[in-house]
Design a protein around this motif. Structure first.
Motif: not given
Length: 204
Positions: A17-29, A102-118
């Motif tokens: 999981i890579n976080v965008d540079s704009s919020i990398v220094d915030c508290e991210n859940l 061969i078995f196809p694995v469908n891994l779909s991720i719907q992320p929810y982000l809560t971010s506080s930059c204080q």
């Protein structure tokens, strides 16, 4: 804001999981669901947390995570974690045989982000509140109920991020090989039994 990538071959992979540079220094859940065809081993992430300081991953499942259960007997799980840039080991469930092996694995991720930059006034207190809250679980599937004092609400953004598809294939049993495998297994069992009988008779 978040980018998910998969590394590794076969049934054992790493979810990065890579976080965008704009919020990398915030508290991210972040929280997201994993489908029943993959799982996170709670014992493994617990061990990684205490040995090398890996992220503490909270896992919510309808039942206790069964490491050996096949795909058909498994459930979706929800993961919560505090992130900057993290790597989480994930594992693919065993699937039934099919016609091509061969078995196809469908891994779909719907992320929810809560971010506080204080920056919290006392980081240790914030961590305790976070852990207590996460262990209780979210009452709402789509947003966090913020504990008093956990965030300054004016600085919080709760974002439903775009769906990310991380589809891949894994090997599985091939139904076409069943007659051959069954015949070889039966023949091997008979020969092994005869060998044991011969050894026993020769010792008498």
């Amino acid at each position: 804001m978040l980018e998910f990538t998969l590394n590794g071959d076969g049934y054992h992979k790493t979810l990065e999981i890579n976080v965008d540079s704009s919020i990398v220094d915030c508290e991210n859940l972040v929280y997201f669901n994993l489908p029943a065809n993959v799982f996170v081993d709670p014992y493994q992430v617990y061990d990684l947390y205490y040995r090398i300081g890996a992220p503490k991953v909270f896992i919510k499942s309808p039942n206790r995570v069964d490491l050996e259960a096949p795909f058909e007997n498994s459930h979706n799980t929800t993961l919560w974690l505090r992130i900057r840039k993290e790597q989480i080991p994930i594992h693919v469930r065993y699937h039934g045989a099919n016609d091509d092996g061969i078995f196809p694995v469908n891994l779909s991720i719907q992320p929810y982000l809560t971010s506080s930059c204080q920056v919290p006034s006392t980081s240790n207190e914030w961590a305790v509140e976070y852990e207590q809250y996460i262990q209780e679980g979210s009452k709402n599937s789509y947003s966090f109920d913020y504990p008093d004092g956990m965030f300054d609400i004016s600085s919080v953004s709760n974002v439903k991020l775009p769906l990310q598809d991380l589809n891949f294939n894994v090997p599985c049993g091939n139904i076409k090989h069943q007659p051959f495998v069954s015949s070889v297994t039966l023949l091997t069992s008979i020969l092994s039994a005869l060998l044991i009988i011969l050894v026993v008779l020769n010792k008498k």
